[in-house]
Enzyme design. Structure first.
Site, PDB file in Angstrom:
ATOM      1  CG  HIS A  70      86.176  28.081  67.327  1.00 44.03           C
ATOM      2  ND1 HIS A  70      84.843  27.976  68.336  1.00 44.03           N
ATOM      3  CD2 HIS A  70      85.985  29.626  67.877  1.00 44.03           C
ATOM      4  CE1 HIS A  70      84.701  28.764  69.200  1.00 44.03           C
ATOM      5  NE2 HIS A  70      85.337  30.209  68.844  1.00 44.03           N
ATOM      6  NE  ARG A  84      85.354  34.521  64.883  1.00 44.40           N
ATOM      7  CZ  ARG A  84      85.615  34.269  66.083  1.00 44.40           C
ATOM      8  NH1 ARG A  84      85.598  34.884  68.186  1.00 44.40           N
ATOM      9  NH2 ARG A  84      85.832  32.942  66.739  1.00 44.40           N
ATOM     10  CB  ALA A 108      73.877  37.837  64.631  1.00 45.10           C
ATOM     11  NE  ARG A 131      90.490  31.697  69.001  1.00 42.84           N
ATOM     12  CZ  ARG A 131      89.146  32.282  69.158  1.00 42.84           C
ATOM     13  NH1 ARG A 131      88.095  32.220  68.077  1.00 42.84           N
ATOM     14  NH2 ARG A 131      89.264  32.820  70.155  1.00 42.84           N
ATOM     15  CD  GLU A 190      88.900  35.166  73.946  1.00 40.99           C
ATOM     16  OE1 GLU A 190      89.301  34.429  72.847  1.00 40.99           O
ATOM     17  OE2 GLU A 190      88.424  35.732  74.763  1.00 40.99           O
ATOM     18  CG  HIS A 244      88.809  27.936  70.582  1.00 43.52           C
ATOM     19  ND1 HIS A 244      90.047  26.978  71.214  1.00 43.52           N
ATOM     20  CD2 HIS A 244      88.443  28.893  70.577  1.00 43.52           C
ATOM     21  CE1 HIS A 244      89.951  27.688  71.969  1.00 43.52           C
ATOM     22  NE2 HIS A 244      88.749  29.004  71.596  1.00 43.52           N
TER      23      HIS A 244
HETATM   24  C1  SIN Z   1      87.217  31.392  73.552  1.00 41.24           C
HETATM   25  O1  SIN Z   1      86.673  31.270  74.589  1.00 41.24           O
HETATM   26  O2  SIN Z   1      87.600  30.749  73.270  1.00 41.24           O
HETATM   27  C2  SIN Z   1      86.288  31.277  71.841  1.00 41.24           C
HETATM   28  C3  SIN Z   1      85.997  32.998  72.057  1.00 41.24           C
HETATM   29  C4  SIN Z   1      85.938  33.333  70.623  1.00 41.24           C
HETATM   30  O3  SIN Z   1      85.182  32.253  69.335  1.00 41.24           O
HETATM   31  O4  SIN Z   1      86.393  34.573  70.094  1.00 41.24           O
END
Ligand code: SIN
Length: 528
Positions: free
Chosen positions: A354, A395, A13, A293, A114, A235
């Site tokens: 995280h 997020r 950023a 998550r 993901e 995480h």
């Molecule tokens: C990950 O690689 O799992 C982390 C990516 C993220 O935090 O967006």
């Protein structure tokens, strides 16, 4: 002489904003607490979620919807849609700045998936996407004649134009450089906070040592609105490693890795077949190991609390070992130190702090707002330190790098469109009189340990009224003691960071205590 714009922080950023400001003809001073590449960006593995074609209606809407779903009803839909639509333009900027994403061998980009994503839409550079982005941005920054980078520069506080009214705006910074420890006054045309999150308040964390919530604390002291700090993202998959808590990218689950507990592992070994059938995460969501998550981390946490164990297992031996080695070389290199091999060994994983989802409340141009909702002239916040409305209560994976570049560009545009010139006489010097040298550094280390263990034990994935109240009592006491030291002693890096961390910790607890419902990342067992 025109004052430079000061950008505090040197992750994606900060550097992206600095480069756009410099390209627009502004002189920029980038202040970074350690070295330029010391940032969370450099540690990011996953990637950047982006639909490159803004006319691809269905794909755009699916990305918007996944983001809203992950955010658990708390996102600002207009912000989400505008960010998703701007992705293609900002990815083009990154490519022009020299970032190399993984190609698919057929003229396109190799995309991954993901948790919480309904499609493959994440650009990446193997499993070290952040490192590749940081490499390119650092090179472009260092080559730009309009940008000056000052390393080892600890920003202590923002200076108001007319104390004590924050709405009169920011006119400078007090900065402690390396060497004699003197605090100097820096006049600025505008300040962009790009200081990242506050993951170091917890243990374990995936965050680098610089993530101590400095921007959040400075903005709060200045009078900016800081919101939603209870939404701390853990995480789900990290492995304890002697150098640092090792993140195991969620992209590995995107490729089919599965979370199992001891029972599930034993059952899978006996019966064979698809390990996903045996995952305890299915009790939390039909998406199992690929749920968002908040859900996956909570399912693991509940499992660990029930079994008393320190980890669950992430299994990959049903996947093609060569593909995994090719795709995740960074993770494998760290696993080598532990004697573990992707595609063979079950990985012992646990959640770790995280991402700071809440932050300094900003408008659509990254301009910081006061607690009354008014723009604070000259103060901007971008990246993890900011709360734009994009992430809501949780997020979506790999949305943060996207949000960072979109808002960094918008903040740069707003500054280039014109900020108030500042008279040099407006700026007060740092209060240095009568301060003594800090003699007992041991006490700071002890206070830091108390803070981290309090946040870890009482303000973790699962909270309760009793735990939060206990955390509040401890943090109030800590804050009182650290402030007393602050008033008496000359600042040191450790003292500046501890003061900021204790304040942010207290703000997290206050926000958590004030919540009357469970949403996204905030889960209080007493509210169920
Ligand atoms: C990950 O690689 O799992 C982390 C990516 C993220 O935090 O967006």
């Amino acid at each position: 002489m025109e004052a430079p714009v000061a950008v505090v922080g040197s992750g994606i950023a900060g550097l992206f904003c600095a480069l756009h400001l410099a390209e627009g003809g502004h002189d920029v001073l980038v202040l970074t607490k350690r070295n330029i590449e010391d940032s969370s960006t450099n540690w990011a593995q996953g990637g950047i979620a982006a639909i490159l074609d803004r006319t691809a209606g269905e794909a755009i809407e699916a990305h918007v919807q996944d983001t809203l779903d992950a955010g658990d009803g708390a996102c600002n839909e207009d912000v989400v849609r505008s960010v998703v639509l701007e992705a293609g333009a900002r990815i083009t900027d990154l490519l022009e700045l020299g970032v190399r994403f993984q190609e698919d061998g057929a003229g396109g980009w190799h995309l991954v998936q993901e948790g919480g994503h309904s499609a493959r839409r994440i650009l990446h550079a193997k499993d070290a996407t952040g490192r590749e982005i940081e490499r390119a941005l650092v090179a472009a920054t260092e080559a730009h004649p309009r940008i000056t980078v000052e390393s080892d520069a600890v920003v202590i506080d923002l200076i108001r134009r007319d104390h004590p009214h924050p709405e009169r705006g920011v006119v400078g910074l007090w900065v402690q450089g390396e060497g004699d420890g003197k605090v100097r006054t820096v006049r600025t045309a505008a300040v962009v906070l790009a200081t990242g999150g506050a993951g170091r308040l917890w243990e374990p964390t995936t965050n680098p040592p610089v993530s101590t919530g400095d921007g959040l604390a400075m903005a709060h002291r200045f009078g900016a609105a800081v919101r939603d700090l209870a939404f701390v993202q853990f995480h789900p998959t990290t492995v304890a490693h002697p150098q640092r808590t090792l993140l195991i990218t969620e992209a590995l689950r995107g490729e089919g890795a599965v979370l199992l507990d001891d029972e599930g592992l034993a059952a899978w070994k006996e019966e064979g077949g698809d390990p996903a059938r045996f995952s305890f995460t299915l009790n939390a969501s039909p998406l199992g190991s690929l749920a968002t998550r908040d859900i996956v981390a909570r399912a693991i946490d509940a499992r660990l609390k029930k079994t008393g164990q320190t980890h669950v297992w992430l299994v990959t031996s049903h996947l093609d070992a060569d593909t995994l080695q090719e795709r995740f070389p960074y993770v494998q290199s760290m696993l080598n130190d532990l004697g573990l091999t992707l595609g063979e060994d079950p990985l012992p994983v646990q959640p770790a702090a995280h991402y700071t989802v809440g932050g300094v409340q900003v408008d659509g141009h990254g301009r910081a707002l006061s607690t009354e909702g008014k723009v604070l002239p000259g103060l901007f916040a971008v990246g993890e330190v900011a709360s734009t409305g994009m992430h809501g209560a949780n997020r979506l994976a790999s949305n943060s790098l996207l949000e960072a570049v979109v808002f960094a560009k918008r903040a740069a545009d707003a500054i280039l469109a014109g900020v108030d010139p500042v008279a040099a006489t407006d700026i007060p010097a740092w209060r240095s009189d009568g301060l003594s040298l800090l003699e007992e550094h041991g006490a700071l280390a002890h206070d830091l340990q108390t803070l981290r263990s309090t946040m870890g034990r009482e303000v973790g994935i699962q909270r309760s009224h009793r735990r939060l109240a206990r955390a509040k009592r401890r943090l109030d006491l800590l804050e009182h003691e650290v402030e007393a030291t602050w008033r008496r002693c000359k600042p040191t890096r450790d003292l500046v960071e501890l003061r900021n961390m204790v304040l942010v910790g207290r703000l997290v607890v206050d926000d958590a205590l004030a919540r009357t419902e469970n949403r996204g990342l905030h889960y209080n067992a007493d509210l169920v």
